[in-house]
Design an enzyme around this catalytic site. Structure first.
Site, PDB file in Angstrom:
ATOM      1  N   GLU A 103       0.888  -1.186  -0.136  1.00 38.89           N
ATOM      2  CA  GLU A 103       0.112  -0.079   0.023  1.00 38.89           C
ATOM      3  C   GLU A 103       0.874   1.347  -0.021  1.00 38.89           C
ATOM      4  O   GLU A 103       2.109   1.092   0.476  1.00 38.89           O
ATOM      5  CB  GLU A 103      -0.769   0.041   1.212  1.00 38.89           C
ATOM      6  CG  GLU A 103      -2.210  -0.358   1.071  1.00 38.89           C
ATOM      7  CD  GLU A 103      -3.058   0.649   0.347  1.00 38.89           C
ATOM      8  OE1 GLU A 103      -2.377   1.514  -0.072  1.00 38.89           O
ATOM      9  OE2 GLU A 103      -4.474   0.728   0.507  1.00 38.89           O
ATOM     10  N   ASP A 107      -4.244   4.878   6.542  1.00 33.13           N
ATOM     11  CA  ASP A 107      -4.877   5.800   7.364  1.00 33.13           C
ATOM     12  C   ASP A 107      -5.756   5.307   8.373  1.00 33.13           C
ATOM     13  O   ASP A 107      -5.279   4.986   9.335  1.00 33.13           O
ATOM     14  CB  ASP A 107      -5.443   6.798   6.272  1.00 33.13           C
ATOM     15  CG  ASP A 107      -6.126   8.126   6.776  1.00 33.13           C
ATOM     16  OD1 ASP A 107      -5.926   8.172   8.147  1.00 33.13           O
ATOM     17  OD2 ASP A 107      -6.889   8.761   6.136  1.00 33.13           O
ATOM     18  N   VAL A 157      -1.039  13.947   2.939  1.00 29.81           N
ATOM     19  CA  VAL A 157       0.315  14.195   2.121  1.00 29.81           C
ATOM     20  C   VAL A 157      -0.136  13.894   0.578  1.00 29.81           C
ATOM     21  O   VAL A 157      -0.864  13.083   0.301  1.00 29.81           O
ATOM     22  CB  VAL A 157       1.229  13.093   2.645  1.00 29.81           C
ATOM     23  CG1 VAL A 157       1.547  13.705   4.174  1.00 29.81           C
ATOM     24  CG2 VAL A 157       0.743  11.696   2.795  1.00 29.81           C
ATOM     25  N   ASP A 163      -1.858  11.070  -4.516  1.00 26.04           N
ATOM     26  CA  ASP A 163      -2.585  12.094  -5.258  1.00 26.04           C
ATOM     27  C   ASP A 163      -3.433  13.040  -4.323  1.00 26.04           C
ATOM     28  O   ASP A 163      -3.936  12.861  -3.345  1.00 26.04           O
ATOM     29  CB  ASP A 163      -3.492  11.674  -6.403  1.00 26.04           C
ATOM     30  CG  ASP A 163      -4.696  11.136  -5.854  1.00 26.04           C
ATOM     31  OD1 ASP A 163      -4.677  10.363  -5.007  1.00 26.04           O
ATOM     32  OD2 ASP A 163      -5.664  11.683  -6.277  1.00 26.04           O
TER      33      ASP A 163
HETATM   34  P1  5GP Z   1      -7.825   4.288   4.956  1.00 28.46           P
HETATM   35  O1  5GP Z   1      -8.831   3.321   4.333  1.00 28.46           O
HETATM   36  O2  5GP Z   1      -6.738   3.535   5.272  1.00 28.46           O
HETATM   37  O3  5GP Z   1      -8.512   5.324   5.701  1.00 28.46           O
HETATM   38  O4  5GP Z   1      -7.261   5.194   3.712  1.00 28.46           O
HETATM   39  C1  5GP Z   1      -7.062   4.487   2.266  1.00 28.46           C
HETATM   40  C2  5GP Z   1      -6.684   5.519   1.323  1.00 28.46           C
HETATM   41  O5  5GP Z   1      -6.935   6.736   1.422  1.00 28.46           O
HETATM   42  C3  5GP Z   1      -5.164   5.215   0.857  1.00 28.46           C
HETATM   43  O6  5GP Z   1      -4.915   4.174   0.095  1.00 28.46           O
HETATM   44  C4  5GP Z   1      -5.331   6.782   0.099  1.00 28.46           C
HETATM   45  O7  5GP Z   1      -5.641   6.502  -1.087  1.00 28.46           O
HETATM   46  C5  5GP Z   1      -6.171   7.598   0.886  1.00 28.46           C
HETATM   47  N1  5GP Z   1      -5.531   8.324   1.840  1.00 28.46           N
HETATM   48  C6  5GP Z   1      -5.295   8.647   3.235  1.00 28.46           C
HETATM   49  N2  5GP Z   1      -4.584   9.243   3.832  1.00 28.46           N
HETATM   50  C7  5GP Z   1      -4.152   9.911   2.469  1.00 28.46           C
HETATM   51  C8  5GP Z   1      -3.206  11.101   2.544  1.00 28.46           C
HETATM   52  O8  5GP Z   1      -2.932  11.659   3.410  1.00 28.46           O
HETATM   53  N3  5GP Z   1      -3.105  11.564   1.134  1.00 28.46           N
HETATM   54  C9  5GP Z   1      -3.441  10.999   0.118  1.00 28.46           C
HETATM   55  N4  5GP Z   1      -3.120  11.394  -1.002  1.00 28.46           N
HETATM   56  N5  5GP Z   1      -4.454  10.035  -0.121  1.00 28.46           N
HETATM   57  C10 5GP Z   1      -4.729   9.476   1.424  1.00 28.46           C
END
Ligand code: 5GP
Length: 178
Positions: A103, A107, A157, A163
Site C-alpha cells: 500500500e 490511514d 500528504v 494524489d
Molecule cells: P484508509 O482506508 O486507510 O483510511 O485510507 C486508504 C486510502 O485513503 C489510501 O490508500 C489513500 O488512497 C487515501 N489516503 C489516506 N490518507 C491520505 C493522504 O494523506 N494523502 C493521500 N493522497 N491519500 C490518502
C-alpha cells in the site's frame, strides 16, 4: 522538486525527501530478503497510489517473488464504513501462498481491513502488509502492519504516488499540506 508545490487550490511543502524514502526502502527490502527466503512471496500491489513505492521496493528484493495488482474503490460516500469493492480484481491463485500486500498509505486502515478479509478467504499460507506511510492516530492498530517506512501524524500528504484530486503523484519526494 521545489520546496513548495501548488496543486489546484492547495499548497504543499516538502516533507520527506527522496533520499530518506530510498534509505527506508533499503531497510524494508533487507528485512524482506531475510524473512522471505524460500517463500516465493506474491506481492499484491494496491493501485493506483502504491505503484511507485512498489516499484522501488521490489527492485531491491533479491529473492524469488511474483507480483499481482488489485484496484480497490470505496463505494461513493461510504469510505468511512470500509465497504470496498475490487475495481480490478486479482488474477492469481493465493491458496497456500505467502502474500505481501503493498500500500502507499494506511490511514484508518478500513480499506485494507476489508481487502484483507477477501484475501484470507482465498486460503493463503500467510498475509503481511507493507506500506510506505502509516498514520498511527487514525489507524489504531486495526491489524498488524509488518513493514512500514514512515509513521506520520494525521496530515494530508501527496507525492511519490499519492494524489490530491488526481494530481501530484509524479514526485520522488513526499509533500504535506500547508
Ligand atoms: P484508509 O482506508 O486507510 O483510511 O485510507 C486508504 C486510502 O485513503 C489510501 O490508500 C489513500 O488512497 C487515501 N489516503 C489516506 N490518507 C491520505 C493522504 O494523506 N494523502 C493521500 N493522497 N491519500 C490518502
Amino acid at each position: 522538486m521545489p520546496n513548495t508545490w501548488t496543486l489546484k487550490d492547495k499548497s504543499f511543502e516538502k516533507y520527506i525527501i527522496s533520499q530518506d524514502i530510498q534509505a527506508a526502502i533499503d531497510g524494508l527490502a533487507q528485512r524482506i530478503n531475510q524473512e522471505m527466503v524460500g517463500k516465493n512471496p506474491v506481492f499484491v500491489i494496491v493501485l493506483n497510489g502504491a505503484f511507485i513505492f512498489a516499484s522501488d521496493l521490489i527492485k531491491k528484493v533479491k529473492i524469488d517473488c511474483e507480483i499481482a495488482f488489485v484496484k480497490l474503490s470505496s463505494y461513493a460516500g461510504t469510505s468511512s464504513t470500509g465497504i470496498v469493492r475490487e475495481v480490478m480484481g486479482l488474477d492469481i491463485d493465493l491458496k497456500e501462498r505467502t502474500v505481501i500486500i503493498i500500500e502507499d498509505i494506511v490511514d484508518t486502515g478500513l480499506t485494507l481491513d476489508s481487502f484483507l478479509n477477501t484475501v484470507w478467504k482465498m486460503g493463503p499460507a500467510d498475509v503481511k502488509v507493507a506500506t510506505c506511510l502509516l498514520k498511527p492516530e487514525a489507524f489504531k492498530d486495526r491489524f498488524p502492519v509488518e513493514y512500514v517506512c514512515f509513521r506520520i501524524p494525521n496530515e494530508f500528504v501527496v507525492g511519490y504516488g499519492l494524489d490530491y484530486d488526481g494530481l501530484g503523484r509524479n514526485s520522488e519526494d513526499i509533500y504535506k499540506i500547508k
